[in-house]
Enzyme design. Structure first.
Site, mmCIF file in Angstrom:
data_model
loop_
_atom_site.group_PDB
_atom_site.id
_atom_site.type_symbol
_atom_site.label_atom_id
_atom_site.label_comp_id
_atom_site.label_asym_id
_atom_site.label_seq_id
_atom_site.Cartn_x
_atom_site.Cartn_y
_atom_site.Cartn_z
ATOM 1 N N ALA A 29 0.842 -1.199 0.000
ATOM 2 C CA ALA A 29 0.000 0.000 0.000
ATOM 3 C C ALA A 29 0.872 1.243 0.000
ATOM 4 O O ALA A 29 2.081 1.151 -0.185
ATOM 5 C CB ALA A 29 -0.942 -0.014 1.201
ATOM 6 N N ASN A 30 0.269 2.401 0.193
ATOM 7 C CA ASN A 30 1.018 3.662 0.240
ATOM 8 C C ASN A 30 0.352 4.603 1.231
ATOM 9 O O ASN A 30 -0.659 4.264 1.840
ATOM 10 C CB ASN A 30 1.106 4.266 -1.167
ATOM 11 C CG ASN A 30 -0.260 4.564 -1.730
ATOM 12 O OD1 ASN A 30 -0.989 5.406 -1.205
ATOM 13 N ND2 ASN A 30 -0.650 3.843 -2.780
ATOM 14 N N ARG A 31 0.897 5.805 1.374
ATOM 15 C CA ARG A 31 0.491 6.720 2.446
ATOM 16 C C ARG A 31 -0.709 7.600 2.115
ATOM 17 O O ARG A 31 -1.014 8.522 2.859
ATOM 18 C CB ARG A 31 1.661 7.637 2.819
ATOM 19 C CG ARG A 31 2.826 6.912 3.417
ATOM 20 C CD ARG A 31 3.889 7.882 3.889
ATOM 21 N NE ARG A 31 5.101 7.176 4.248
ATOM 22 C CZ ARG A 31 5.271 6.515 5.387
ATOM 23 N NH1 ARG A 31 4.308 6.490 6.285
ATOM 24 N NH2 ARG A 31 6.402 5.879 5.620
ATOM 25 N N SER A 32 -1.374 7.378 1.003
ATOM 26 C CA SER A 32 -2.516 8.232 0.656
ATOM 27 C C SER A 32 -3.620 8.123 1.710
ATOM 28 O O SER A 32 -3.983 7.030 2.135
ATOM 29 C CB SER A 32 -3.074 7.803 -0.702
ATOM 30 O OG SER A 32 -4.308 8.434 -0.937
ATOM 31 N N ALA A 95 -4.181 7.194 -5.265
ATOM 32 C CA ALA A 95 -2.775 6.787 -5.327
ATOM 33 C C ALA A 95 -2.774 5.281 -5.596
ATOM 34 O O ALA A 95 -2.649 4.457 -4.689
ATOM 35 C CB ALA A 95 -2.071 7.108 -4.019
#
Ligand code: C5P
Length: 225
Positions: A29-32, A95
């Protein structure tokens, strides 16, 4: 009608990260946070558009009056976007993970003492923005993308607008020290076919309102009097 200038138009907004499963308990995943996309969906709905928000996993409440579809992966997000077509306006803030695990497994990957860590083979995810931007009778009249960059923000975003085929790109600087990714404020440059415009740091709600004003102008709807 001036108070709801986008009444009669359909808008699609993607927001949030995607989660790409590795096994039943792990994911990439990512920080969005989804905040900018939710703010845009909210502002479009307040302006009278019929809004479908396709959201990856976030902790945010759905904006009032917006049809929310929650998804987890990029592949699910693409399918949900296709299902929400046709529309007049598409804003891709999600994102989306660039890659997914080639072969997610249905059993938890075990740590075997002494054994090397597993290697993860990745495959590219579909590019939803490029997909929605493809010319054709079903293309939304206005497609807006985001370009979250850490270096050469404007130049990269100008190139990205052309590469993706979208009409506008909103570039933002997501270096860790800006606090933008996951935060409540944004500092953006709006890039169109004819030029670019820098918007100083402001709340993500204010960016959303500014964008809706621009969209209203682009659709040549008289502003509030
Ligand atoms: O290529 P990059 O991820 O930098 O592009 C960012 C823009 O493209 C954003 O508008 C994002 O929502 C969109 N995007 C997408 N699908 C992808 C990757 C990016 O819609 N797989």
């Amino acid at each position: 009608p001036a108070l709801r200038p986008l009444h009669g138009l359909r808008a699609l907004v993607t927001a949030g990260p995607t989660h790409e499963p590795i096994d039943p308990v792990r994911y990439l995943a990512n920080r969005s946070s989804g905040r900018q996309g939710y703010a845009i969906a909210d502002a479009l709905a307040q302006a009278g558009a019929a809004v479908t928000l396709i959201s990856g996993p976030t902790i945010l409440p759905p904006p009032p009056g917006v049809t929310l579809h929650r998804v987890e992966t990029a592949v699910q997000m693409l399918a949900a976007c296709d299902a929400a077509m046709p529309c007049d306006i598409a804003v891709c803030t999600a994102a989306v993970a660039d890659w997914r695990i080639a072969t997610p497994v249905t059993s938890k990957i075990k740590k075997t003492p002494g054994a090397p860590p597993p290697s993860l083979a990745l495959v590219p995810n579909p590019d939803i923005l490029a997909h929605l931007s493809r010319p054709g009778p079903a293309r939304p009249r206005l497609v807006v993308g985001f370009a979250a960059e850490t270096d050469d923000v404007r130049d990269n975003a100008v190139a990205k607008r052309k590469r993706k085929g979208c009409d506008w790109i909103i570039a933002n600087d997501v270096r860790a020290q800006t606090g933008i990714m996951g935060g409540n404020e944004n500092e953006v440059t709006l890039i169109t076919a004819t030029g670019s415009e820098y918007w100083p740091r402001m709340s993500k709600d204010a960016v959303a309102c500014g964008l809706v004003r621009r969209i209203t102008a682009a659709f040549d709807i008289a502003p509030d009097s």
